[in-house]
Design a protein around this motif. Sequence first.
Motif, short mmCIF file in Angstrom:
data_model
loop_
_atom_site.label_atom_id
_atom_site.label_comp_id
_atom_site.label_asym_id
_atom_site.label_seq_id
_atom_site.Cartn_x
_atom_site.Cartn_y
_atom_site.Cartn_z
N GLN A 1 39.77 40.75 36.13
CA GLN A 1 40.34 40.17 34.55
C GLN A 1 41.72 40.03 34.56
OE1 GLN A 1 38.08 39.34 32.05
NE2 GLN A 1 39.77 40.00 30.59
N GLY A 2 42.64 40.68 35.45
CA GLY A 2 44.06 40.35 35.74
C GLY A 2 44.58 38.87 35.32
N VAL A 3 43.25 37.92 36.06
CA VAL A 3 43.98 36.08 36.18
C VAL A 3 43.34 35.97 35.92
CG1 VAL A 3 42.86 34.85 37.80
CG2 VAL A 3 43.49 36.70 39.04
N ARG A 4 41.23 36.38 35.36
CA ARG A 4 41.47 35.79 33.67
C ARG A 4 43.26 36.03 32.65
NH1 ARG A 4 36.41 37.47 30.69
NH2 ARG A 4 35.70 35.94 29.61
N TYR A 5 43.29 36.57 32.39
CA TYR A 5 44.02 37.48 30.95
C TYR A 5 45.36 35.79 31.01
CZ TYR A 5 47.33 39.20 28.38
OH TYR A 5 48.69 39.74 27.16
#
Length: 183
Positions: free
Chosen positions: A127-131
């Motif tokens: 989710q960090g990469v996505r954000y």
Amino acid sequence: FAEKLNAMKFLLKKSSSFKENFDRMREDLHAIVGGHFTFDKEMRSLCFWNGKNNFSPINIASGIKSFGVIQMLLETNAINENKILIWDEPENHLHPQWQIEFANILLELAKAGIPVVISTHSPYFIQGVRYFSVKHDMKKFVNYYLANTQKNGLSVFDDVSEDLNRIFVKLAEPLNRIMNVDE
């Protein structure tokens, strides 16, 4: 692939120089862990400097060392625009908040032109990469793959860039199996 490569070249021309990105990343890393790794010439060893004291790496948390590895790779030019960074399970030994911070650092490295390949089992990290891929205008350069084991024991990698829920569902399976202890 050629379309992504050309778009990346355009993005890199628009972004600041690698040196400016490196200086900012170094400051970010220092702020996250409260210090930085350096080589103590007198002691002839690597140490962590927090602004007051030097600490031996053996006395530093593993999570801090992860950020220190990035710092040292940058400072020694072990990674740059011409070298690829491959990191298996960067979430190891990191608190969920630091997983997200680490994802941001890796996206900043990618934006600076360093090719990055990551393998992870952490929904926080994904989710960090996505954000941050969206925040840093890098979404079109990030692909997500899910490994699926076939009956013959071999794995195939499915591109799930358009459906990350497949990853989150698979990562949640073990926890879902044990959620209802009263049953």
